[in-house]
Design a protein around this motif. Structure first.
Motif, PDB file in Angstrom:
ATOM      1  N   VAL A 139       0.834  -1.199   0.000  1.00  0.00           N
ATOM      2  CA  VAL A 139       0.000   0.000   0.000  1.00  0.00           C
ATOM      3  C   VAL A 139       0.871   1.251   0.000  1.00  0.00           C
ATOM      4  CG1 VAL A 139      -1.591   1.366   1.427  1.00  0.00           C
ATOM      5  CG2 VAL A 139      -2.042  -1.063   1.039  1.00  0.00           C
ATOM      6  N   LEU A 140       1.970   1.221   0.759  1.00  0.00           N
ATOM      7  CA  LEU A 140       2.842   2.400   0.885  1.00  0.00           C
ATOM      8  C   LEU A 140       3.873   2.513  -0.236  1.00  0.00           C
ATOM      9  CD1 LEU A 140       3.469   2.385   4.743  1.00  0.00           C
ATOM     10  CD2 LEU A 140       1.765   3.694   3.435  1.00  0.00           C
ATOM     11  N   ALA A 141       3.969   1.527  -1.108  1.00  0.00           N
ATOM     12  CA  ALA A 141       4.989   1.523  -2.161  1.00  0.00           C
ATOM     13  C   ALA A 141       4.988   2.781  -3.035  1.00  0.00           C
ATOM     14  CB  ALA A 141       4.854   0.269  -3.026  1.00  0.00           C
ATOM     15  N   PRO A 142       3.849   3.397  -3.352  1.00  0.00           N
ATOM     16  CA  PRO A 142       3.899   4.606  -4.189  1.00  0.00           C
ATOM     17  C   PRO A 142       4.548   5.821  -3.516  1.00  0.00           C
ATOM     18  CG  PRO A 142       1.699   3.643  -4.239  1.00  0.00           C
ATOM     19  CD  PRO A 142       2.471   2.933  -3.170  1.00  0.00           C
ATOM     20  N   TYR A 143       4.684   5.783  -2.200  1.00  0.00           N
ATOM     21  CA  TYR A 143       5.247   6.918  -1.469  1.00  0.00           C
ATOM     22  C   TYR A 143       6.766   6.841  -1.431  1.00  0.00           C
ATOM     23  CZ  TYR A 143       0.529   7.783   0.120  1.00  0.00           C
ATOM     24  OH  TYR A 143      -0.811   8.054   0.155  1.00  0.00           O
ATOM     25  N   LYS A 144       7.398   7.991  -1.485  1.00  0.00           N
ATOM     26  CA  LYS A 144       8.846   8.044  -1.298  1.00  0.00           C
ATOM     27  C   LYS A 144       9.156   7.517   0.097  1.00  0.00           C
ATOM     28  CE  LYS A 144       9.521  11.878  -4.471  1.00  0.00           C
ATOM     29  NZ  LYS A 144       9.749  11.056  -5.601  1.00  0.00           N
ATOM     30  N   GLU A 145      10.278   6.857   0.238  1.00  0.00           N
ATOM     31  CA  GLU A 145      10.641   6.199   1.501  1.00  0.00           C
ATOM     32  C   GLU A 145      10.471   7.122   2.713  1.00  0.00           C
ATOM     33  OE1 GLU A 145      12.825   2.682   3.290  1.00  0.00           O
ATOM     34  OE2 GLU A 145      12.656   3.008   1.146  1.00  0.00           O
ATOM     35  N   HIS A 146      10.927   8.360   2.620  1.00  0.00           N
ATOM     36  CA  HIS A 146      10.854   9.269   3.769  1.00  0.00           C
ATOM     37  C   HIS A 146       9.443   9.823   4.013  1.00  0.00           C
ATOM     38  CE1 HIS A 146      11.474  12.046   0.410  1.00  0.00           C
ATOM     39  NE2 HIS A 146      10.956  12.991   1.179  1.00  0.00           N
ATOM     40  N   ASP A 182      -7.979  -5.397  -8.392  1.00  0.00           N
ATOM     41  CA  ASP A 182      -8.745  -4.198  -8.740  1.00  0.00           C
ATOM     42  C   ASP A 182      -8.269  -3.003  -7.914  1.00  0.00           C
ATOM     43  OD1 ASP A 182     -10.453  -5.459 -10.626  1.00  0.00           O
ATOM     44  OD2 ASP A 182     -11.777  -6.129  -9.010  1.00  0.00           O
ATOM     45  N   PHE A 183      -8.026  -3.220  -6.614  1.00  0.00           N
ATOM     46  CA  PHE A 183      -7.535  -2.124  -5.784  1.00  0.00           C
ATOM     47  C   PHE A 183      -6.213  -1.595  -6.324  1.00  0.00           C
ATOM     48  CE2 PHE A 183      -4.653  -0.512  -2.597  1.00  0.00           C
ATOM     49  CZ  PHE A 183      -5.360   0.603  -2.178  1.00  0.00           C
ATOM     50  N   TRP A 184      -5.256  -2.477  -6.612  1.00  0.00           N
ATOM     51  CA  TRP A 184      -3.936  -2.020  -7.099  1.00  0.00           C
ATOM     52  C   TRP A 184      -4.093  -1.236  -8.400  1.00  0.00           C
ATOM     53  CZ3 TRP A 184      -1.797  -2.158  -2.851  1.00  0.00           C
ATOM     54  CH2 TRP A 184      -1.780  -3.278  -2.024  1.00  0.00           C
ATOM     55  N   HIS A 185      -5.002  -1.675  -9.239  1.00  0.00           N
ATOM     56  CA  HIS A 185      -5.250  -0.990 -10.517  1.00  0.00           C
ATOM     57  C   HIS A 185      -5.811   0.421 -10.287  1.00  0.00           C
ATOM     58  CE1 HIS A 185      -6.514  -0.414 -14.674  1.00  0.00           C
ATOM     59  NE2 HIS A 185      -7.702  -0.083 -14.215  1.00  0.00           N
ATOM     60  N   HIS A 186      -6.685   0.572  -9.292  1.00  0.00           N
ATOM     61  CA  HIS A 186      -7.370   1.845  -9.042  1.00  0.00           C
ATOM     62  C   HIS A 186      -6.653   2.755  -8.046  1.00  0.00           C
ATOM     63  CE1 HIS A 186     -11.007   0.921 -11.280  1.00  0.00           C
ATOM     64  NE2 HIS A 186     -11.084  -0.253 -10.682  1.00  0.00           N
ATOM     65  N   GLN A 187      -5.717   2.241  -7.263  1.00  0.00           N
ATOM     66  CA  GLN A 187      -5.170   2.972  -6.121  1.00  0.00           C
ATOM     67  C   GLN A 187      -4.795   4.423  -6.441  1.00  0.00           C
ATOM     68  OE1 GLN A 187      -1.650   1.354  -4.200  1.00  0.00           O
ATOM     69  NE2 GLN A 187      -1.785   2.823  -2.534  1.00  0.00           N
ATOM     70  N   LEU A 188      -3.948   4.647  -7.382  1.00  0.00           N
ATOM     71  CA  LEU A 188      -3.495   6.016  -7.642  1.00  0.00           C
ATOM     72  C   LEU A 188      -4.374   6.789  -8.633  1.00  0.00           C
ATOM     73  CD1 LEU A 188       0.387   5.704  -7.600  1.00  0.00           C
ATOM     74  CD2 LEU A 188      -1.156   6.397  -5.767  1.00  0.00           C
TER      75      LEU A 188
END
Length: 182
Positions: A27-34, A107-113
């Motif tokens: 879930v947090l993968a799209p965010y920059k590490e910091h 479906d969630f991963w496809h729609h997340q962003l």
């Protein structure tokens, strides 16, 4: 319009799920590490077909401004996004949330962003919240199917709040739009 509210009479049993250690990093993968502030998240599916999350956060250093010493509106919004994405992902995985019964985790991963939009967001800060160690909650208050102009979308109303051990407090609400759902 499909709608779940606190008065709904859905007969689902209440269920609670601790932090899903496989789901959280994805879930947090799209965010920059910091900018990965969400540490733990306990999700509860409610008998009315809605769900909520209770979470812990840490923001060691602001991602965009010198240290203010308190949670600010930008970081409150980022924390909300992370809590909301996790709540939707876990609710889809466990089939907890009205309106998302046909969704799969894929479906969630496809729609997340691209397809989960915050249509309205408000926070009210009563007392400063320590960003280095704070807690939060978010709940779905309603989910409904709408078709403006013939294009279906899910609209959800939510509430959120943050607090710390020193009496800090922030409350708010948001409206979400889930678009391109067909």
């Amino acid at each position: 319009m499909t709608r779940a509210t606190a008065d709904s009479t859905d007969a689902r049993p209440a269920q609670t799920f601790g932090t899903d250690r496989d789901l959280l990093p994805r879930v947090l993968a799209p965010y920059k590490e910091h900018c990965r502030y969400l540490l733990t998240a306990e999700v509860s599916g409610m008998p009315d077909g809605l769900s909520r999350v209770r979470a812990t956060f840490a923001i060691p250093e602001s991602c965009y401004i010198d240290d203010t010493g308190h949670l600010n509106s930008v970081e409150a919004n980022i924390a909300y996004n992370q809590m909301m994405y996790y709540l939707v992902a876990k609710s889809v995985k466990e089939q907890l949330l009205t309106g998302f019964e046909s969704w799969t985790p894929e479906d969630f991963w496809h729609h997340q962003l691209p397809d989960i939009l915050i249509a309205r967001f408000a926070s009210r800060f009563q007392r400063p919240v320590d960003p280095r160690n704070f807690s939060g909650e978010m709940e779905f208050r309603s989910v409904g199917l709408r078709s403006p102009g013939g294009t279906p979308l899910l609209v959800a109303t939510t509430g959120h709040r943050y607090w710390d051990t020193g009496g800090g407090r922030c409350d708010g609400d948001a409206t979400l739009a889930f678009v391109n759902i067909t």
